[in-house]
Scaffold this active site. Structure first.
Site, PDB file in Angstrom:
ATOM      1  N   ARG A 292       0.850  -1.187   0.000  1.00 40.50           N
ATOM      2  CA  ARG A 292       0.000   0.000   0.000  1.00 40.50           C
ATOM      3  C   ARG A 292       0.890   1.243   0.000  1.00 40.50           C
ATOM      4  O   ARG A 292       1.753   1.381   0.865  1.00 40.50           O
ATOM      5  CB  ARG A 292      -0.880  -0.002   1.254  1.00 40.50           C
TER       6      ARG A 292
ATOM      7  N   HIS B 174      -2.835  10.942   1.172  1.00 40.37           N
ATOM      8  CA  HIS B 174      -2.240  10.694   2.492  1.00 40.37           C
ATOM      9  C   HIS B 174      -1.591  12.009   2.945  1.00 40.37           C
ATOM     10  O   HIS B 174      -0.389  12.106   3.099  1.00 40.37           O
ATOM     11  CB  HIS B 174      -1.243   9.537   2.411  1.00 40.37           C
TER      12      HIS B 174
ATOM     13  N   GLU C  92      -7.050   8.358   6.871  1.00 37.60           N
ATOM     14  CA  GLU C  92      -7.247   9.001   8.174  1.00 37.60           C
ATOM     15  C   GLU C  92      -7.674  10.462   8.066  1.00 37.60           C
ATOM     16  O   GLU C  92      -6.943  11.375   8.491  1.00 37.60           O
ATOM     17  CB  GLU C  92      -5.978   8.894   9.018  1.00 37.60           C
TER      18      GLU C  92
ATOM     19  N   ASN D 291      -7.161   1.529  10.555  1.00 37.17           N
ATOM     20  CA  ASN D 291      -5.815   1.656  11.123  1.00 37.17           C
ATOM     21  C   ASN D 291      -5.942   1.610  12.629  1.00 37.17           C
ATOM     22  O   ASN D 291      -6.762   2.326  13.209  1.00 37.17           O
ATOM     23  CB  ASN D 291      -5.171   2.982  10.722  1.00 37.17           C
TER      24      ASN D 291
ATOM     25  N   TYR E  36      -3.514   1.540  16.275  1.00 39.18           N
ATOM     26  CA  TYR E  36      -2.223   1.553  16.970  1.00 39.18           C
ATOM     27  C   TYR E  36      -2.367   1.398  18.474  1.00 39.18           C
ATOM     28  O   TYR E  36      -1.537   0.797  19.121  1.00 39.18           O
ATOM     29  CB  TYR E  36      -1.476   2.856  16.666  1.00 39.18           C
TER      30      TYR E  36
ATOM     31  N   GLU F 195      -3.250  -0.304   8.385  1.00 41.67           N
ATOM     32  CA  GLU F 195      -2.024   0.083   9.096  1.00 41.67           C
ATOM     33  C   GLU F 195      -2.057  -0.480  10.501  1.00 41.67           C
ATOM     34  O   GLU F 195      -3.088  -0.413  11.182  1.00 41.67           O
ATOM     35  CB  GLU F 195      -1.895   1.609   9.237  1.00 41.67           C
TER      36      GLU F 195
HETATM   37  C1  FCB Z   1      -0.793   6.972  10.932  1.00 36.70           C
HETATM   38  C2  FCB Z   1      -0.445   7.544   9.581  1.00 36.70           C
HETATM   39  C3  FCB Z   1       0.870   7.059   9.028  1.00 36.70           C
HETATM   40  C4  FCB Z   1       1.924   6.931  10.096  1.00 36.70           C
HETATM   41  C5  FCB Z   1       1.390   6.152  11.276  1.00 36.70           C
HETATM   42  C6  FCB Z   1       2.407   5.933  12.372  1.00 36.70           C
HETATM   43  O1  FCB Z   1      -1.624   7.862  11.604  1.00 36.70           O
HETATM   44  O2  FCB Z   1      -1.441   7.222   8.660  1.00 36.70           O
HETATM   45  O3  FCB Z   1       1.265   7.916   8.000  1.00 36.70           O
HETATM   46  O4  FCB Z   1       2.385   8.165  10.459  1.00 36.70           O
HETATM   47  O5  FCB Z   1       0.282   6.782  11.809  1.00 36.70           O
END
Ligand code: FCB
Length: 475
Positions: free
Chosen positions: A82, A126, A171, A300, A302, A377
């Site tokens: 991607r 992006h 995002e 995404n 994290y 992500e």
């Molecule tokens: C996300 C973004 C990506 C990267 C990651 C760590 O928010 O989409 O570009 O910075 O975090």
């Protein structure tokens, strides 16, 4: 269905494995190929905006080294990649005819992927808005959405014969609220009302982008959007803390999911933000345009977010988990406090909690049972170094990805239709306001020499992909 046995965890045979990057974070070559300036060029060149004054001028020099980077992907056995297209390479001023040179660059990149048997997944936006469009008002201006529709059509027409999978926006929450409310991202404005307008125009851009893509892509192409959905947990069962979580869910998640998938903006979001805007930027017919059917939703993930209601007399927070700013990115949620979570964190300071991945995928699946999902992500930054043995030993990244993949597997077991997992990131790169200080790659980049060194996690991921899943935990 994924299966868990003592021997490990296997994913469905057609599960798509890959890695992700974004144009401004890796390409460099900011002045080449007819590229115009983007808001991130302006922002990163403004003193004080990016840590250590880092810019994306050179980044990973991927614009010149793309063939080597594709060979690296082959060594890692990546089935999918991607990446994003830099809008200012296609339309240097954000409008008008396409810059053929820019299109040709991405056509060569895509052909290089296809020749190597790697499936391209294209993100159209992006975060690198052409500066000329920011000068004309940026995302708070409605015209920017129209311009995005044009751009989507140009790229779709040029690459649609060879790219099957498309993502409109990455995002948009970050574009709207980090860009225009807290200002920790480009263009760095702190105008909460404008940020809400930006959010709406990003939604509109997405809808227009889907329409434009559908008009030029062959039938059967997959069109989606990638959202950083916030997995929000109330700190306690107290009603005021639960209401704080509801507010973050509204301004973080349902501001996108509402118009895109549920037919309109949620009432509670409009009530929460009534002191900031009257929402008159939403015109008749907009919501219908935004609600274009999607083939898939990119998620995404994290870290989880834990919130509570700020107590009387408590100072507002300047850190909201997304950099320091006096202005909160969570517009209209000023009395929400963000609770520090116990346990290990990554180099971003983000808590490591894979249970949130499972919970989030299951929540989204429960809300939209017929919509296939993809983790577009997930990954972690650590302070990686090349060791004396010439290798990069990053056991914490392996553990992070292993845990999160198991969480994805559990979500699949429980019924979530998750079609793939794209690790962030292929390469260490320009981590926005943190510059080059945060390393997310499964390949290390020495920024002085541009040498790539596959980290232990990269080789480990290659083995996971080859095996179609994970070996048994030995610890
Ligand atoms: C996300 C973004 C990506 C990267 C990651 C760590 O928010 O989409 O570009 O910075 O975090």
């Amino acid at each position: 269905m994924a299966t868990t046995t003592d021997a490990g965890r296997h994913f469905p045979p057609d599960f798509l494995w890959g890695a992700a990057t974004a144009a401004y974070q890796i390409e460099g070559a900011a002045d080449e190929g007819g590229r115009g300036p983007s808001i991130w060029d302006t922002f990163s060149h403004t003193p004080g905006r990016v840590l250590d004054g880092d810019t994306g001028d050179v980044a990973d020099d991927h614009y010149h080294r793309w063939e080597d980077d594709l060979d690296l992907m082959v060594r890692l056995g990546l089935p999918a990649y991607r990446f994003s297209i830099a809008w200012p390479r296609i339309q240097p001023d954000g409008r008008g005819a396409a810059n053929q040179f820019g299109l040709d660059h991405y056509r060569r990149l895509v052909d290089g992927l296809l020749e190597r048997g790697i499936e391209p997944i294209v993100t159209l936006y992006h975060w690198d808005l052409p500066q000329a469009l920011e000068d004309a008002g940026g995302w708070p201006a409605r015209d920017t959405a129209m311009r995005f529709g044009d751009y989507a059509e140009l790229v779709g027409a040029a690459l649609g014969d060879r790219v099957d999978r498309w993502i409109t926006l990455n995002e948009p929450w970050c574009s709207a609220f980090l860009g225009y409310a807290s200002g920790v991202h480009a263009p760095g404005r702190t105008e909460p009302a404008a940020a809400l307008a930006a959010a709406h125009h990003l939604n509109l851009a997405h809808g227009l982008g889907v329409q434009a893509l559908r008009s030029v892509l062959p039938a059967g192409s997959s069109v989606s959007i990638t959202l950083n959905l916030h997995l929000v947990r109330p700190a306690t069962d107290e009603p005021e803390d639960q209401d704080a979580a509801r507010q973050i869910d509204a301004i973080g998640n349902r501001i996108w999911l509402g118009p895109i998938l549920d037919g309109g903006y949620p009432d509670d979001l409009q009530d929460d933000t009534a002191g900031r805007t009257d929402w008159s930027f939403v015109r008749d017919g907009d919501v219908a345009m935004i609600a274009e059917p999607l083939d898939l939703l990119g998620v995404n993930y994290y870290q989880p977010t834990v919130v509570r209601r700020r107590r009387d007399g408590e100072e507002p927070q300047v850190s909201h988990g997304h950099g320091e700013s006096a202005e909160s990115p969570f517009v209209g949620a000023d009395t929400v406090a963000f609770v520090e979570q116990p346990g290990p964190v990554t180099a971003m300071g983000w808590p490591i909690d894979a249970s949130g991945m499972e919970e989030l995928l299951l929540q989204v699946h429960a809300a939209y049972p017929n919509l296939p999902l993809m983790v577009t992500e997930n990954g972690a930054a650590f302070d990686d170094e090349v060791s004396d043995d010439g290798q990069v030993h990053d056991p914490r990244r392996i553990a992070y990805v292993d845990d999160h993949l198991r969480a994805v597997g559990r979500a699949i077991d429980a019924g979530a239709d998750v079609r793939g997992y794209l690790l962030w990131s292929l390469l260490d790169n320009f981590e926005w306001a943190y510059g080059y200080s945060r390393r997310f790659g499964i390949a290390h980049v020495d920024y002085d020499t541009q040498t790539r060194t596959v980290k232990d996690s990269g080789w480990w991921y290659r083995d996971v992909i080859a095996a179609g899943g994970l070996a048994a935990h030995d610890g």
